[in-house]
Scaffold this motif. Structure first.
Motif, PDB file in Angstrom:
ATOM      1  N   ASN A  70      34.785  43.959  41.739  1.00 46.58           N
ATOM      2  CA  ASN A  70      35.259  43.489  40.434  1.00 46.58           C
ATOM      3  C   ASN A  70      35.604  42.012  40.398  1.00 46.58           C
ATOM      4  O   ASN A  70      35.963  41.489  39.351  1.00 46.58           O
ATOM      5  N   LYS A  71      35.493  41.353  41.577  1.00 51.10           N
ATOM      6  CA  LYS A  71      35.935  39.958  41.679  1.00 51.10           C
ATOM      7  C   LYS A  71      37.342  39.818  41.089  1.00 51.10           C
ATOM      8  O   LYS A  71      37.612  39.005  40.208  1.00 51.10           O
ATOM      9  N   SER A  72      38.203  40.646  41.619  1.00 53.50           N
ATOM     10  CA  SER A  72      39.571  40.765  41.104  1.00 53.50           C
ATOM     11  C   SER A  72      40.317  39.436  41.144  1.00 53.50           C
ATOM     12  O   SER A  72      40.190  38.665  42.093  1.00 53.50           O
ATOM     13  N   THR A  73      41.091  39.194  40.104  1.00 47.94           N
ATOM     14  CA  THR A  73      41.928  37.994  40.063  1.00 47.94           C
ATOM     15  C   THR A  73      43.116  38.126  41.010  1.00 47.94           C
ATOM     16  O   THR A  73      43.462  37.172  41.723  1.00 47.94           O
ATOM     17  N   LEU A  74      43.741  39.300  41.049  1.00 46.55           N
ATOM     18  CA  LEU A  74      44.905  39.511  41.906  1.00 46.55           C
ATOM     19  C   LEU A  74      44.851  40.904  42.506  1.00 46.55           C
ATOM     20  O   LEU A  74      44.796  41.901  41.783  1.00 46.55           O
ATOM     21  N   THR A  75      44.875  40.951  43.835  1.00 45.52           N
ATOM     22  CA  THR A  75      44.904  42.225  44.549  1.00 45.52           C
ATOM     23  C   THR A  75      46.042  42.204  45.554  1.00 45.52           C
ATOM     24  O   THR A  75      46.152  41.283  46.362  1.00 45.52           O
ATOM     25  N   PHE A  76      46.896  43.210  45.479  1.00 44.91           N
ATOM     26  CA  PHE A  76      48.035  43.353  46.390  1.00 44.91           C
ATOM     27  C   PHE A  76      47.730  44.499  47.341  1.00 44.91           C
ATOM     28  O   PHE A  76      47.486  45.626  46.913  1.00 44.91           O
TER      29      PHE A  76
END
Length: 304
Positions: free
Chosen positions: A175-181
């Motif tokens: 997903n080309k994530s903006t923020l992943t924790f």
């Protein structure tokens, strides 16, 4: 009369400068400094472990980025209160989560956001970057009470750290994530069951380092490293088989930041508290921070 006018003029100029300085201090980055941020949190990873552990991947992040081994947790130096502080940009006196296993605030939150909890960095992304993908993958189930579930695209509670990492990276890269924790339960398990500073604890620490290496390799292989900032940190350290006290072994945590627009300067001089992590993520993504947050971005880490 001339002296009076001169003094008035000087006063006006100083007032303008003060206002300007205050504005610049509270300003967010003019533009995002990264397209993607990955926050890796390793439960129970005390900063003291760097004295003896073999940590090639984390040390490379430290050498090519910047870090502090004197960052501090909030008190008590235990889990839920510190994971909440890390992503909520404030301490327990404001967000209200005060114990290691808090599921709801013991102290009423000073502010309630749209998610009906004290607003996390995920709520900032949701409001200011509505099309951005964001996710949380965690092994300890307690994390699931500390963020706005309806504001993330991934909410995954893995059975093992391996499963947690695999799910997080599949989501992040696809997903080309903006923020992943990514929350890892080790080495906290070993700290409680066998003891901090034991051979088993260090074995777990070194496994976490290897997993961080795998995450870095995945991001680079996907061609995303040039647009990515990675932060590695922890919620607390420990002594014996416990935590929650006021010793440096329990309170001091590693705080490492690496990636695009991050200076390769090594050790930071800044005094860092865990709630500065959320503010630093917001700054990196060019987000406006709420004035009720107490965290501040670690500007010393950035090349601009």
């Amino acid at each position: 009369m001339k002296d009076l006018l001169k003094n008035v003029l000087v006063g006006i100029i100083l007032s303008v400068l003060v206002i300007s300085c205050k504005s610049s201090q509270s300003a967010v980055a003019q533009k995002p400094l990264a397209k993607h941020v990955i926050l890796i949190g390793s439960d129970g990873f005390g900063a003291y472990a760097f004295e003896n552990a073999k940590l090639p991947h984390l040390r490379k992040m430290m050498a090519d980025g910047t870090y502090s081994l004197q960052a501090r947790s909030v008190l008590p130096s235990s889990s839920a209160v510190n994971w909440a502080s890390m992503i909520m940009g404030s301490g327990p006196e404001l967000h209200g989560y005060t114990e290691w296993g808090s599921k709801t605030p013991e102290l009423p939150s000073r502010i309630l956001g749209k998610g009906n909890i004290y607003p996390t960095v995920f709520s900032l992304v949701d409001e200011q970057m509505p099309s951005a993908k964001k996710g949380v993958s965690y092994t300890w189930g307690g994390i699931g009470y500390l963020f706005e579930k309806d504001m993330v695209d991934l909410d995954f509670n893995g059975r093992t750290d391996e499963e947690t990492i695999e799910k997080a990276m599949d989501f992040h890269l696809e997903n080309k994530s903006t923020l992943t924790f990514i929350h890892l339960t080790h080495p906290d398990n070993e700290g409680h069951e066998i003891g901090h500073g034991t051979p088993e604890y260090y074995t777990a620490i070194e496994k976490v380092d290897a997993q961080v290496g795998e995450i870095l390799a995945s991001v680079k292989k996907a061609g995303m490293m040039d647009d990515t900032i990675i932060i590695f940190t922890s919620d607390h350290g420990g002594i014996g088989k416990g935590h929650g006290g006021k010793t440096l072994a329990e309170v001091e945590i590693p705080w490492i930041i690496y990636g695009t627009n991050i200076l390769a300067k090594g050790k930071l001089n800044s005094s860092i508290v865990t709630y500065d992590t959320a503010a630093t993520i917001a700054y990196a993504l060019g987000l406006k921070m709420p004035d009720f947050w107490r965290g501040k971005p670690v500007l010393e880490a950035f090349s601009n």
